[in-house]
Design an enzyme around this catalytic site. Structure first.
Site, PDB file in Angstrom:
ATOM      1  N   LYS A   1      20.966  22.290   1.379  1.00 55.09           N
ATOM      2  CA  LYS A   1      21.732  21.247   0.672  1.00 55.09           C
ATOM      3  C   LYS A   1      21.020  20.864  -0.619  1.00 55.09           C
ATOM      4  O   LYS A   1      21.633  20.706  -1.675  1.00 55.09           O
ATOM      5  CB  LYS A   1      21.860  20.003   1.555  1.00 55.09           C
ATOM      6  CG  LYS A   1      22.258  18.728   0.801  1.00 55.09           C
ATOM      7  CD  LYS A   1      22.395  17.536   1.733  1.00 55.09           C
ATOM      8  CE  LYS A   1      21.136  16.775   1.986  1.00 55.09           C
ATOM      9  NZ  LYS A   1      20.651  15.959   0.862  1.00 55.09           N
ATOM     10  N   ASN A   2      19.680  20.728  -0.549  1.00 61.42           N
ATOM     11  CA  ASN A   2      18.932  20.222  -1.705  1.00 61.42           C
ATOM     12  C   ASN A   2      18.660  21.278  -2.761  1.00 61.42           C
ATOM     13  O   ASN A   2      17.956  20.996  -3.730  1.00 61.42           O
ATOM     14  CB  ASN A   2      17.647  19.540  -1.219  1.00 61.42           C
ATOM     15  CG  ASN A   2      17.972  18.300  -0.422  1.00 61.42           C
ATOM     16  OD1 ASN A   2      19.107  17.797  -0.455  1.00 61.42           O
ATOM     17  ND2 ASN A   2      17.017  17.790   0.321  1.00 61.42           N
TER      18      ASN A   2
ATOM     19  N   CYS B   1      21.297   8.137   0.452  1.00 62.27           N
ATOM     20  CA  CYS B   1      20.832   7.452   1.674  1.00 62.27           C
ATOM     21  C   CYS B   1      20.047   6.192   1.317  1.00 62.27           C
ATOM     22  O   CYS B   1      19.238   6.182   0.387  1.00 62.27           O
ATOM     23  CB  CYS B   1      19.960   8.404   2.491  1.00 62.27           C
ATOM     24  SG  CYS B   1      20.879   9.754   3.231  1.00 62.27           S
TER      25      CYS B   1
ATOM     26  N   ARG C   1      15.168   3.723  -4.611  1.00 64.46           N
ATOM     27  CA  ARG C   1      15.501   5.008  -5.252  1.00 64.46           C
ATOM     28  C   ARG C   1      15.813   4.831  -6.745  1.00 64.46           C
ATOM     29  O   ARG C   1      16.889   5.188  -7.209  1.00 64.46           O
ATOM     30  CB  ARG C   1      16.626   5.701  -4.515  1.00 64.46           C
ATOM     31  CG  ARG C   1      16.329   5.836  -3.024  1.00 64.46           C
ATOM     32  CD  ARG C   1      17.234   6.777  -2.299  1.00 64.46           C
ATOM     33  NE  ARG C   1      16.914   8.170  -2.610  1.00 64.46           N
ATOM     34  CZ  ARG C   1      17.552   9.200  -2.062  1.00 64.46           C
ATOM     35  NH1 ARG C   1      18.516   8.975  -1.207  1.00 64.46           N
ATOM     36  NH2 ARG C   1      17.235  10.439  -2.377  1.00 64.46           N
TER      37      ARG C   1
ATOM     38  N   ASP D   1      11.767  14.279   5.094  1.00 65.19           N
ATOM     39  CA  ASP D   1      13.045  14.523   5.775  1.00 65.19           C
ATOM     40  C   ASP D   1      12.854  15.083   7.176  1.00 65.19           C
ATOM     41  O   ASP D   1      13.819  15.246   7.910  1.00 65.19           O
ATOM     42  CB  ASP D   1      13.894  15.506   4.958  1.00 65.19           C
ATOM     43  CG  ASP D   1      14.026  15.067   3.507  1.00 65.19           C
ATOM     44  OD1 ASP D   1      13.985  15.929   2.620  1.00 65.19           O
ATOM     45  OD2 ASP D   1      14.136  13.854   3.275  1.00 65.19           O
TER      46      ASP D   1
ATOM     47  N   ARG E   1      27.216  15.238   5.831  1.00 65.48           N
ATOM     48  CA  ARG E   1      26.769  15.370   4.436  1.00 65.48           C
ATOM     49  C   ARG E   1      25.717  16.467   4.290  1.00 65.48           C
ATOM     50  O   ARG E   1      25.547  17.054   3.242  1.00 65.48           O
ATOM     51  CB  ARG E   1      26.151  14.047   3.939  1.00 65.48           C
ATOM     52  CG  ARG E   1      27.148  12.958   3.565  1.00 65.48           C
ATOM     53  CD  ARG E   1      26.450  11.860   2.771  1.00 65.48           C
ATOM     54  NE  ARG E   1      25.565  12.429   1.786  1.00 65.48           N
ATOM     55  CZ  ARG E   1      24.343  11.925   1.535  1.00 65.48           C
ATOM     56  NH1 ARG E   1      23.907  10.874   2.176  1.00 65.48           N
ATOM     57  NH2 ARG E   1      23.570  12.503   0.638  1.00 65.48           N
TER      58      ARG E   1
HETATM   59  C1  EPZ Z   1      15.099  14.636  -2.963  1.00 60.20           C
HETATM   60  O1  EPZ Z   1      15.449  13.282  -3.263  1.00 60.20           O
HETATM   61  C2  EPZ Z   1      15.931  15.000  -1.729  1.00 60.20           C
HETATM   62  N1  EPZ Z   1      17.327  14.813  -2.028  1.00 60.20           N
HETATM   63  C3  EPZ Z   1      15.545  14.078  -0.570  1.00 60.20           C
HETATM   64  O2  EPZ Z   1      16.239  14.501   0.592  1.00 60.20           O
HETATM   65  C4  EPZ Z   1      14.073  14.205  -0.290  1.00 60.20           C
HETATM   66  O3  EPZ Z   1      13.706  13.283   0.701  1.00 60.20           O
HETATM   67  C5  EPZ Z   1      13.279  13.910  -1.579  1.00 60.20           C
HETATM   68  O4  EPZ Z   1      13.710  14.756  -2.656  1.00 60.20           O
HETATM   69  C6  EPZ Z   1      11.787  14.133  -1.382  1.00 60.20           C
HETATM   70  O5  EPZ Z   1      11.519  15.418  -1.030  1.00 60.20           O
HETATM   71  C7  EPZ Z   1      17.977  15.767  -2.724  1.00 60.20           C
HETATM   72  O6  EPZ Z   1      17.429  16.769  -3.137  1.00 60.20           O
HETATM   73  C8  EPZ Z   1      19.438  15.531  -2.984  1.00 60.20           C
HETATM   74  P1  EPZ Z   1      12.304  12.011  -5.314  1.00 60.20           P
HETATM   75  P2  EPZ Z   1      15.054  12.628  -4.672  1.00 60.20           P
HETATM   76  O7  EPZ Z   1      12.797  11.825  -6.696  1.00 60.20           O
HETATM   77  O8  EPZ Z   1      15.043  13.675  -5.707  1.00 60.20           O
HETATM   78  C9  EPZ Z   1      10.489   7.710  -6.382  1.00 60.20           C
HETATM   79  C10 EPZ Z   1      17.704  14.336   2.409  1.00 60.20           C
HETATM   80  O9  EPZ Z   1      17.608  13.720   3.484  1.00 60.20           O
HETATM   81  N2  EPZ Z   1      11.144   7.843  -7.696  1.00 60.20           N
HETATM   82  O10 EPZ Z   1      11.344  13.099  -5.069  1.00 60.20           O
HETATM   83  O11 EPZ Z   1      15.874  11.449  -4.868  1.00 60.20           O
HETATM   84  C11 EPZ Z   1      11.496   7.537  -5.247  1.00 60.20           C
HETATM   85  O12 EPZ Z   1      11.948   6.216  -5.147  1.00 60.20           O
HETATM   86  C12 EPZ Z   1      17.261  13.639   1.112  1.00 60.20           C
HETATM   87  O13 EPZ Z   1      18.122  15.491   2.285  1.00 60.20           O
HETATM   88  C13 EPZ Z   1      10.961   6.832  -8.622  1.00 60.20           C
HETATM   89  O14 EPZ Z   1      10.253   5.845  -8.367  1.00 60.20           O
HETATM   90  O15 EPZ Z   1      13.539  12.186  -4.320  1.00 60.20           O
HETATM   91  C14 EPZ Z   1      10.713   7.999  -4.030  1.00 60.20           C
HETATM   92  O16 EPZ Z   1       9.897   6.961  -3.566  1.00 60.20           O
HETATM   93  C15 EPZ Z   1      16.862  12.226   1.319  1.00 60.20           C
HETATM   94  N3  EPZ Z   1      11.602   6.939  -9.827  1.00 60.20           N
HETATM   95  C16 EPZ Z   1       9.863   9.112  -4.616  1.00 60.20           C
HETATM   96  O17 EPZ Z   1       9.819   8.926  -6.031  1.00 60.20           O
HETATM   97  C17 EPZ Z   1      12.400   8.019 -10.150  1.00 60.20           C
HETATM   98  O18 EPZ Z   1      12.966   8.061 -11.247  1.00 60.20           O
HETATM   99  C18 EPZ Z   1      10.397  10.515  -4.313  1.00 60.20           C
HETATM  100  O19 EPZ Z   1      11.711  10.616  -4.786  1.00 60.20           O
HETATM  101  C19 EPZ Z   1      12.561   9.042  -9.195  1.00 60.20           C
HETATM  102  C20 EPZ Z   1      11.927   8.933  -7.972  1.00 60.20           C
END
Ligand code: EPZ
Length: 455
Positions: free
Chosen positions: A40-41, A137, A142, A327, A435
């Protein structure tokens, strides 16, 4: 009817889930063989990347999940023609990209975070992009500050309004030196999708290097991009003027594979997951083995099974790749409720991803969540202010209960707990699970689960 339920019903309806409430008669080990398809990702991001090409792209290994439908709808409102030459394939034709009305974008974006990744490609193709308020989610605030800071550094102008965020790039996007405060997956994808056609070179530091990122880089390289991955999370992207379409088979979904592995452990089962790949699951397999789980790797997948002896407690810290994925912790925690002793799971990536344990405690588990996290001298992952920790004491007998799905991975953990529990459970809001888990009811049926789907 709150928006989550509406989202769940809509999501479920789109991928043929004819109901929203599942009644499960637990206590039967899950046994059999299932197949996981594209991640999915990655699939959703590769679909967005097709916008950058002048010609058609063909994506293979596409799962029937509602997040794919959300991106398909968003591409179609932007003029991309999407067809399915074969089951599991998407042909994406971006030749007539056009801007869409924000109300349409908002309507189709629904519970997804993907619209944020349309920015770079639309700024290149149309000189403007619009992002509605994002869903996804509810596992933390986020924020998207890393994304917007990176786009601004590349020359984008960001206007926030109550409807959402409007971006323009009066002089086009240009290369930049960008250092992410945290190796965010989304922000790394943002920079990749924006820099490949920007003028000049972008240096991205502290980048995410998840397998899905590497597969997205493979997609972009097939389109004609120049992307160099250096050691220490540094990626160089040399912008090119045009890109063409790609043909690509998505990497399998390692998050789905790890979820079924934990289901095998928690239900005393034996599940062969066709499509699971060892190299993307190394860290998970180490923890699985430490808990006592057994696995056999072969050419087409991995067999996961319960050892028949008591499970052992572990200490796990979630982290960015190659650490233990955030995850993976929800399904694993269900198995840890059956281990003999005290396990600790430090959730270091999201600030609110342990809420699902309330339902597990309702079913007889003994899990204490420390909202401030737990200090420990043995920690490997640097402590983050947002982290939390769960202390799981086992083994405890799980029994049936009525629970509601909070989010994608939390929902799958509820399924596993209900299947492992003695007695009957009802789980409402199961549409959300579709999803990210393709045909999960068919798979449960194939594994011998006893359940009824109700409206
Ligand atoms: C991706 O989310 C995945 N989703 C998530 O999977 C996964 O948990 C995550 O990466 C971590 O591996 C998709 O690919 C659609 P991040 P993403 O940006 O990109 C903070 C699932 O269950 N952050 O790596 O949104 C954020 O709040 C989903 O399949 C900021 O602070 O994750 C978090 O604490 C859930 N500012 C951390 O970084 C930003 O601008 C990691 O988020 C961006 C992120």
């Amino acid at each position: 009817m709150n928006s989550l339920v509406q989202d769940a019903r809509k999501a479920g309806a789109r991928v043929g889930l004819a109901g929203d409430r599942l009644t499960i008669h637990g206590g039967k080990p899950l046994k059999g063989t299932i197949t996981v398809r594209g991640a999915k990702n990655l699939v959703t991001k590769a679909m967005v990347a097709s916008l950058l090409g002048e010609t058609e792209s063909l994506l293979r290994g596409v799962p029937e999940i509602s997040d794919v439908n959300v991106v398909r709808n968003l591409l179609e409102v932007h003029g991309v023609v999407v067809t399915e030459p074969e089951p599991g394939e998407l042909l994406l034709d971006p030749r007539n990209v056009e801007s869409a009305h924000f109300a349409e974008i908002d309507a189709f974006a629904g519970a997804s975070r993907i619209p944020i990744l349309f920015c770079g490609p639309l700024l290149h193709r149309l000189g403007e992009a619009f992002i509605p308020d994002l869903g996804g989610c509810r596992i933390g605030d986020r924020p998207i500050d890393f994304h917007l800071d990176a786009l601004r550094a590349m020359g984008a102008v960001v206007d926030k309004s109550y409807e959402g965020i409007h971006l323009t790039a009066p002089d086009g996007l240009h290369g930049a030196m960008i250092e992410l405060p945290y190796p965010s997956v989304g922000a790394t994808e943002q920079v990749l999708l924006s820099a490949v056609r920007a003028t000049g070179v972008t240096e991205l530091k502290n980048a995410a290097i998840e397998p899905e990122i590497m597969d997205l880089i493979a997609v972009l390289q097939k389109m004609g991009a120049i992307i160099q991955v250096e050691p220490n999370r540094v990626i160089f992207i040399e912008g090119v003027e045009t890109l063409h379409g790609y043909t690509h088979r998505a990497i399998p979904d390692r998050n789905e594979a790890a979820s079924w592995a934990s289901a095998a452990l928690a239900t005393h089962g034996d599940i062969k997951v066709i499509g699971a790949q060892q190299q993307e699951l190394m860290t998970f397999l180490n923890v699985f083995r430490k808990v006592g789980g057994m696995f056999d790797v072969d050419d087409d997948g991995i067999r996961f099974f319960h050892p028949g002896t008591p499970l052992k407690p572990v200490v796990v810290e979630t982290d960015v790749h190659p650490g233990f994925m955030t995850d993976w912790q929800q399904p694993l925690i269900v198995a840890l409720t059956q281990a003999e002793g005290v396990s600790v799971v430090h959730e270091t990536v999201y600030e609110n991803r342990l809420g699902f344990t309330d339902a597990l405690n309702q079913m007889g588990a003994d899990i204490v969540v420390h909202k401030e996290g737990i200090e420990s001298v043995t920690r490997r992952v640097p402590r983050r202010p947002l982290e939390q920790a769960a202390v799981v004491t086992g083994p405890t007998d799980l029994h049936g209960a009525d629970v509601h799905v909070p989010d994608l991975r939390g929902g799958f953990s509820h399924l596993i707990a209900a299947l492992a529990a003695d007695g009957t459970s009802t789980i409402s809001g199961v549409g959300i699970i579709s999803r990210g888990y393709e045909r999960f009811l068919d798979k449960l049926q194939a594994l011998g689960a006893d359940f009824v789907l109700e409206d």
